[in-house]
Write an enzyme that holds these catalytic residues in place. Structure first.
Site, PDB file in Angstrom:
ATOM      1  N   ASP A  58      41.844  35.538  30.563  1.00 26.11           N
ATOM      2  CA  ASP A  58      41.419  36.688  31.359  1.00 26.11           C
ATOM      3  C   ASP A  58      39.975  36.400  31.748  1.00 26.11           C
ATOM      4  O   ASP A  58      39.080  36.367  30.889  1.00 26.11           O
ATOM      5  CB  ASP A  58      41.521  37.971  30.522  1.00 26.11           C
ATOM      6  CG  ASP A  58      41.012  39.198  31.290  1.00 26.11           C
ATOM      7  OD1 ASP A  58      40.335  39.028  32.320  1.00 26.11           O
ATOM      8  OD2 ASP A  58      41.291  40.319  30.847  1.00 26.11           O
ATOM      9  N   SER A 136      35.310  35.997  50.433  1.00 25.24           N
ATOM     10  CA  SER A 136      36.226  36.568  51.424  1.00 25.24           C
ATOM     11  C   SER A 136      35.428  36.860  52.687  1.00 25.24           C
ATOM     12  O   SER A 136      34.201  36.991  52.633  1.00 25.24           O
ATOM     13  CB  SER A 136      36.812  37.878  50.885  1.00 25.24           C
ATOM     14  OG  SER A 136      37.409  38.622  51.928  1.00 25.24           O
ATOM     15  N   TYR A 149      35.692  45.712  46.061  1.00 25.48           N
ATOM     16  CA  TYR A 149      36.060  44.318  46.343  1.00 25.48           C
ATOM     17  C   TYR A 149      35.035  43.678  47.286  1.00 25.48           C
ATOM     18  O   TYR A 149      34.561  42.564  47.041  1.00 25.48           O
ATOM     19  CB  TYR A 149      37.462  44.319  46.956  1.00 25.48           C
ATOM     20  CG  TYR A 149      38.023  42.985  47.334  1.00 25.48           C
ATOM     21  CD1 TYR A 149      38.578  42.139  46.379  1.00 25.48           C
ATOM     22  CD2 TYR A 149      38.050  42.565  48.670  1.00 25.48           C
ATOM     23  CE1 TYR A 149      39.126  40.910  46.736  1.00 25.48           C
ATOM     24  CE2 TYR A 149      38.598  41.348  49.032  1.00 25.48           C
ATOM     25  CZ  TYR A 149      39.134  40.524  48.066  1.00 25.48           C
ATOM     26  OH  TYR A 149      39.675  39.317  48.422  1.00 25.48           O
ATOM     27  N   LYS A 153      32.592  40.556  46.459  1.00 32.58           N
ATOM     28  CA  LYS A 153      32.647  39.305  47.232  1.00 32.58           C
ATOM     29  C   LYS A 153      31.283  38.997  47.856  1.00 32.58           C
ATOM     30  O   LYS A 153      30.907  37.833  47.996  1.00 32.58           O
ATOM     31  CB  LYS A 153      33.738  39.387  48.303  1.00 32.58           C
ATOM     32  CG  LYS A 153      35.164  39.411  47.751  1.00 32.58           C
ATOM     33  CD  LYS A 153      35.452  38.217  46.857  1.00 32.58           C
ATOM     34  CE  LYS A 153      36.941  38.015  46.606  1.00 32.58           C
ATOM     35  NZ  LYS A 153      37.204  36.974  45.592  1.00 32.58           N
TER      36      LYS A 153
HETATM   37  N1  LIG Z   1      44.953  36.264  50.203  1.00 32.01           N
HETATM   38  C1  LIG Z   1      43.917  36.500  50.971  1.00 32.01           C
HETATM   39  O1  LIG Z   1      44.073  36.774  52.178  1.00 32.01           O
HETATM   40  C2  LIG Z   1      42.520  36.430  50.445  1.00 32.01           C
HETATM   41  C3  LIG Z   1      41.475  36.627  51.357  1.00 32.01           C
HETATM   42  C4  LIG Z   1      40.168  36.540  50.894  1.00 32.01           C
HETATM   43  C5  LIG Z   1      39.917  36.246  49.569  1.00 32.01           C
HETATM   44  N2  LIG Z   1      40.952  36.080  48.686  1.00 32.01           N
HETATM   45  C6  LIG Z   1      40.622  35.786  47.300  1.00 32.01           C
HETATM   46  O2  LIG Z   1      41.333  34.648  46.867  1.00 32.01           O
HETATM   47  C7  LIG Z   1      41.597  34.756  45.474  1.00 32.01           C
HETATM   48  C8  LIG Z   1      43.086  34.612  45.230  1.00 32.01           C
HETATM   49  O3  LIG Z   1      43.762  35.649  45.927  1.00 32.01           O
HETATM   50  P1  LIG Z   1      45.340  35.648  46.171  1.00 32.01           P
HETATM   51  O4  LIG Z   1      45.555  36.192  47.517  1.00 32.01           O
HETATM   52  O5  LIG Z   1      45.908  34.332  45.794  1.00 32.01           O
HETATM   53  O6  LIG Z   1      45.765  36.777  45.114  1.00 32.01           O
HETATM   54  P2  LIG Z   1      47.090  36.908  44.223  1.00 32.01           P
HETATM   55  O7  LIG Z   1      47.121  38.327  43.805  1.00 32.01           O
HETATM   56  O8  LIG Z   1      48.257  36.336  44.923  1.00 32.01           O
HETATM   57  O9  LIG Z   1      46.773  35.959  42.956  1.00 32.01           O
HETATM   58  C9  LIG Z   1      45.723  36.259  42.091  1.00 32.01           C
HETATM   59  C10 LIG Z   1      45.937  35.541  40.775  1.00 32.01           C
HETATM   60  O10 LIG Z   1      44.841  35.898  39.918  1.00 32.01           O
HETATM   61  C11 LIG Z   1      45.375  36.266  38.653  1.00 32.01           C
HETATM   62  N3  LIG Z   1      44.482  37.212  37.991  1.00 32.01           N
HETATM   63  C12 LIG Z   1      44.257  38.510  38.281  1.00 32.01           C
HETATM   64  N4  LIG Z   1      43.400  39.051  37.410  1.00 32.01           N
HETATM   65  C13 LIG Z   1      43.051  38.061  36.540  1.00 32.01           C
HETATM   66  C14 LIG Z   1      42.203  38.005  35.401  1.00 32.01           C
HETATM   67  N5  LIG Z   1      41.524  39.075  34.971  1.00 32.01           N
HETATM   68  N6  LIG Z   1      42.078  36.817  34.765  1.00 32.01           N
HETATM   69  C15 LIG Z   1      42.772  35.731  35.175  1.00 32.01           C
HETATM   70  N7  LIG Z   1      43.599  35.733  36.226  1.00 32.01           N
HETATM   71  C16 LIG Z   1      43.740  36.897  36.905  1.00 32.01           C
HETATM   72  C17 LIG Z   1      46.727  36.869  38.947  1.00 32.01           C
HETATM   73  O11 LIG Z   1      47.573  36.863  37.803  1.00 32.01           O
HETATM   74  C18 LIG Z   1      47.232  35.961  40.075  1.00 32.01           C
HETATM   75  O12 LIG Z   1      47.907  34.825  39.558  1.00 32.01           O
HETATM   76  C19 LIG Z   1      41.030  36.115  45.029  1.00 32.01           C
HETATM   77  O13 LIG Z   1      39.735  35.951  44.529  1.00 32.01           O
HETATM   78  C20 LIG Z   1      40.998  36.881  46.334  1.00 32.01           C
HETATM   79  O14 LIG Z   1      40.058  37.928  46.293  1.00 32.01           O
HETATM   80  C21 LIG Z   1      42.249  36.169  49.100  1.00 32.01           C
END
Ligand SMILES: NC(=O)c1ccc[n+]([C@@H]2O[C@H](COP(=O)([O-])OP(=O)(O)OC[C@H]3O[C@@H](n4cnc5c(N)ncnc54)[C@H](O)[C@@H]3O)[C@@H](O)[C@H]2O)c1
Length: 255
Positions: A58, A136, A149, A153
């Protein structure tokens, strides 16, 4: 030869979405990958499939970082790449965000990136390395519906530059950059789309066509950027923000 052959890489939040894509690509390009997540079942399955290591972590727990780094240094003797990727996105604006949601969001994003960077600098300062912090486009624009969020970020963006400045001043050869994805097709964005527009990509007749129509990227688009930053090809790229959104932030508003 892979582009990150033999390098030791940690990817947090690697059980799905962007972290999974990063772990898969780094492993395919020769890195020895340590995946971490709280979803152990998915994490283990993917790790076995790609020949990576997996550890429950975590990221909002400081002790978990100590356990992870002990595991990496005792098992691998070095760390070359850290991808601070794990994240959550709670939908709430300035009027509705609770103190608990605020603190949880900052813990998962900002506390974790702070501990990750601190450990990585300590582990990398003799040999150099690359720290990649997942931010992001909301760090650049703000977001009405993702108040905490967007604040987290934005903090990651400026923390990244501060870490890079410190390492450069000390001559550590550690690069620290932030990646700023636009909308990418993961569970996080699917939930956001459903909430804001009632659209369920996964249930569309042709999900891939709908993704393209909506201008949403795929996880590999981000993994390719992460691979570049992790590799020696990016040896002159430091303290900067790499936006990966097909122009959504910087050129679409120009008409
Ligand atoms: N998908 C997008 O469009 C997007 C855009 C900008 C930024 N992001 C960033 O990219 C990263 C990944 O996003 P995603 O879209 O793959 O999200 P997602 O929800 O698909 O995956 C997130 C992963 O993080 C894990 N997680 C959550 N809380 C946790 C914790 N406390 N400790 C360890 N693991 C934890 C979850 O179990 C999951 O496997 C994030 O930081 C998100 O903010 C995503």
């Amino acid at each position: 030869m892979g582009r990150v052959d033999g390098k030791v890489a940690i990817v947090t939040g690697a059980a799905q979405g962007l972290g999974e894509a990063d772990a898969r690509l780094l492993a395919a390009e020769g890195a020895r990958v340590i995946m971490t997540d709280i979803d152990d079942e998915r994490g283990w399955t993917i790790a076995q499939e790609i020949g990576a290591d997996y550890l429950h972590q975590d990221v909002s727990d400081e002790d978990g970082w100590n356990v992870l780094m002990d595991h990496v240094i005792s098992g691998y003797d070095e760390l070359d790449i850290l991808v601070n990727n794990a994240g959550i996105a709670i939908i709430a604006d300035i009027e509705t965000t609770t103190t608990e949601q605020w603190r949880r969001t900052l813990a998962v994003h900002l506390d974790s990136t702070f501990w990750g960077c601190q450990h990585a600098v300590n582990a990398m300062k003799e040999r150099g390395g690359s720290i990649i912090n997942m931010s992001s486009v909301v760090a650049l624009q703000g977001s009405a519906n993702y108040l905490a969020y967007a604040a987290a970020k934005g903090g990651i963006r400026s923390m990244t530059k501060s870490v890079a400045a410190h390492c450069r001043a000390r001559g550590y050869r550690i690069r620290c950059n932030s990646v700023h994805p636009g909308s990418i097709n993961t569970a996080m964005v699917q939930a956001a789309l459903e909430h804001s527009a009632g659209i369920k990509i996964t249930e569309a007749e042709d999900p891939e066509a709908l993704r393209l129509q909506l201008g949403i990227g795929e996880p590999l688009d981000i993994a390719n950027m992460v691979l570049f930053l992790a590799s020696d090809d990016a040896k002159h790229v430091n303290g900067t923000e790499l936006v990966v959104d097909n122009g959504a932030t910087n050129i679409l508003s120009a008409g």
